[in-house]
Design a protein around this motif. Structure first.
Motif, short mmCIF file in Angstrom:
data_model
loop_
_atom_site.label_atom_id
_atom_site.label_comp_id
_atom_site.label_asym_id
_atom_site.label_seq_id
_atom_site.Cartn_x
_atom_site.Cartn_y
_atom_site.Cartn_z
N ASP A 110 48.10 -7.48 -33.15
CA ASP A 110 48.20 -8.59 -34.10
C ASP A 110 47.00 -8.56 -35.04
O ASP A 110 45.86 -8.37 -34.61
CB ASP A 110 48.21 -9.93 -33.36
N PHE A 111 47.24 -8.78 -36.32
CA PHE A 111 46.18 -8.89 -37.33
C PHE A 111 45.87 -10.36 -37.58
O PHE A 111 46.74 -11.12 -38.02
CB PHE A 111 46.63 -8.26 -38.66
N LEU A 112 44.62 -10.78 -37.33
CA LEU A 112 44.14 -12.09 -37.76
C LEU A 112 43.27 -11.85 -38.99
O LEU A 112 42.20 -11.23 -38.90
CB LEU A 112 43.34 -12.78 -36.65
N ILE A 113 43.74 -12.29 -40.15
CA ILE A 113 43.12 -11.98 -41.43
C ILE A 113 42.31 -13.19 -41.91
O ILE A 113 42.84 -14.31 -41.96
CB ILE A 113 44.18 -11.61 -42.47
N VAL A 114 41.05 -12.96 -42.26
CA VAL A 114 40.14 -14.02 -42.72
C VAL A 114 39.66 -13.66 -44.13
O VAL A 114 38.70 -12.91 -44.29
CB VAL A 114 38.94 -14.18 -41.78
N PRO A 115 40.30 -14.15 -45.18
CA PRO A 115 39.85 -13.84 -46.54
C PRO A 115 38.47 -14.43 -46.83
O PRO A 115 38.18 -15.57 -46.45
CB PRO A 115 40.91 -14.48 -47.44
N GLN A 116 37.62 -13.63 -47.49
CA GLN A 116 36.33 -14.13 -47.95
C GLN A 116 36.32 -14.32 -49.46
O GLN A 116 35.67 -15.21 -49.98
CB GLN A 116 35.22 -13.15 -47.50
N HIS A 117 37.06 -13.44 -50.16
CA HIS A 117 37.15 -13.53 -51.61
C HIS A 117 38.53 -13.06 -52.04
O HIS A 117 39.04 -12.06 -51.54
CB HIS A 117 36.08 -12.65 -52.28
N GLY A 118 39.13 -13.78 -52.97
CA GLY A 118 40.42 -13.38 -53.52
C GLY A 118 41.59 -13.82 -52.64
O GLY A 118 41.44 -14.12 -51.47
N THR A 119 42.77 -13.83 -53.26
CA THR A 119 43.97 -14.34 -52.62
C THR A 119 44.95 -13.21 -52.31
O THR A 119 45.21 -12.36 -53.17
CB THR A 119 44.66 -15.37 -53.53
N LEU A 120 45.48 -13.22 -51.09
CA LEU A 120 46.45 -12.23 -50.66
C LEU A 120 47.86 -12.81 -50.79
O LEU A 120 48.16 -13.85 -50.20
CB LEU A 120 46.20 -11.82 -49.20
#
Length: 492
Positions: free
Chosen positions: A173-183
């Motif tokens: 499983d990928f837990l994604i934590v954005p720091q900059h910019g929008t996915l």
């Protein structure tokens, strides 16, 4: 930034979600359903002889069929063509623009397990690469082939994934934590827009495409979980409400593409830590309806209801846990991975050293900073900065730096707001975490003087009570001479 301000910003982000066809639901606990075309889901059964509208029935299992009912995770997909319809997978050459920059080490090899405290300067943007090529494994433990352990990544991309491509991880499983910019993420089960101050979990095997919103570069962190799945932590004596509430998680609504004639798509698979690709003559995003409890979801960190001491002493950081993945083999209450945040909050504890205490932990702690400054460490150049990271491994001592200690141990203890405009987080694991060659050397971001800058300047405040009443000359005898000054009274 007050708690009310954070909540208002979270509400505003919720209003923006009307554009991405998303809904609030409880994550991974109850069966949900969604259909992009009315009648796409069969009534009263999962696999009729002929599925509605000429669709194919496909089951997606995130746990063993025989897992206990309260742990079983599965979804039924009703799609235009099944996911099995593709050509053979082939390894992606290292020279390819879509190759993994730092593939997972095989079990017990190539990870540098060292006891040193580590901290990294902010990681660079890379405006030339898309999602897959931007994944850099910085640390981890275990082996995806054994479905044991975790991987910790930095991503930094400046381009959307090429059209007619999709990616999935068969490893975890990928837990994604954005720091900059929008996915802008299109998954098999619908679309999710993920911004800084939000997180997203894409379970093992689910296929998706990452587009950059407004072509703005992105950067952030990923925790890949090789074993089990994330869940909400038990609240125990806290009661039924607090921390991350289940009502605030969001899942996508069904959305599909009709593209199955005279077309070619490329499917990328991260499998056993390496990357493979296969061609197929239809889109992977053709799920017209689905139901189940295995799906991607997102959470707005602004909705986290922080708890803390209102009398004295500093509580354990476990009170800031958003999601956890239990490690049953290491004992009750132990996690192979915890996702913990340190949001803006009030500190009111009396007669208390308020920053985190100095400690050595059986758990390994990998920290990142989304924005602002962390209240336990100095900021600015050479400090703990947004888009940087730190790793304090199993039993490696750590805590506030000298400046933080001196300030916190002498300040007036009035009620104070800390972390305003800031959000730090921690990937915590019971496993001894190793660092890849990329993380230790290739990235060239390790702060070599981290230990000396943080704890080297600490002053000795010790005053030996046994010297009271002695003359100055007598008191100085034995001070700092390295001798054992214990007395027979120490054994009582």
């Amino acid at each position: 930034m007050t708690g009310l301000t954070r909540l208002k910003e979270a509400i505003e982000r919720h209003r923006e979600n009307k554009d991405i066809n998303i809904k609030y639901k409880t994550p991974l606990t109850m069966t949900e359903k969604s259909e992009a075309v009315p009648g796409a889901l069969p009534i009263g059964q999962n696999s009729p002889q002929k599925a509605p509208h000429g669709l194919y029935t496909e089951k997606l299992s995130g746990t063993a069929f025989t897992a206990p009912r309260n742990e079983n995770q599965q979804s039924w997909l009703y799609r235009i063509l099944p996911s099995s319809s593709h050509q053979n997978f082939q390894p992606v050459p290292d020279s390819s623009s879509q190759s993994l920059q730092s593939p997972s080490p095989s079990f017990g090899k190539h990870f540098n397990a060292i006891p040193n405290q580590l901290r990294w300067d902010p990681f660079d943007f890379d405006k030339e690469v898309s999602w897959i090529h931007s994944l850099h494994l910085i640390a981890g433990a275990g082996d995806p082939q054994m479905k044991q352990g975790v991987g910790m990544y930095i991503y930094a991309a400046g381009a959307s994934m090429p059209e007619k491509t999709a990616f999935y991880s068969g490893d975890g499983d990928f837990l994604i934590v954005p720091q900059h910019g929008t996915l802008d993420i299109r998954t098999e089960m619908g679309n999710i827009l993920v911004r800084p101050m939000e997180i997203c979990v894409i379970p093992r095997g689910i296929r998706y495409h990452v587009k950059l919103h407004n072509e703005e570069p992105v950067r952030g962190y990923i925790l890949e979980l090789y074993q089990g799945h994330f869940q909400l932590p038990e609240l125990g004596p806290i009661g039924s409400n607090a921390l991350a509430n289940s009502r605030d998680f969001q899942i996508p609504k069904a959305s599909f593409i009709e593209d199955f004639e005279n077309t070619e798509w490329t499917l990328y698979s991260k499998f056993g830590g390496n990357l493979f690709q296969a061609k197929q003559h239809h889109t992977p995003f053709d799920v017209v309806g689905w139901h189940g409890n295995y799906y991607p979801y997102k959470y707005d960190l602004g909705r986290f209801n922080t708890m803390g001491s209102i009398s004295f002493d500093h509580p354990d950081p476990s009170i800031f846990t958003v999601l956890t993945a239990p490690s049953h083999g290491h004992g009750h209450g132990t996690a192979v991975a915890d996702f913990v945040i340190f949001p803006p909050r009030w500190l009111v504890a009396e007669n208390t050293f308020r920053p985190p205490w100095y400690h050595r932990n059986t758990m390994s702690e990998f920290m990142g900073l989304i924005c602002g400054a962390y209240d336990a460490k100095g900021a600015g150049k050479g400090g703990f900065q947004p888009a940087g990271a730190s790793l304090h491994n199993t039993m490696s001592g750590h805590g506030p730096d000298m400046q933080t200690y001196e300030k916190a141990s002498t300040m007036e203890l009035a009620p104070a707001k800390v972390g305003e405009g800031s959000m730090a987080f921690m990937f915590e694991s019971v496993l001894m975490v190793g660092v890849t060659e990329w993380g230790l050397k290739t990235c060239a971001k390790v702060q070599e003087e981290y230990n000396d800058h943080s704890w080297g300047p600490l002053k000795v405040h010790w005053k030996n009570p046994g010297t009271r009443g002695l003359s100055n000359g007598e008191a100085q005898k034995g001070v700092g001479d390295g001798k054992d000054h214990s007395s027979v009274h120490d054994t009582k």
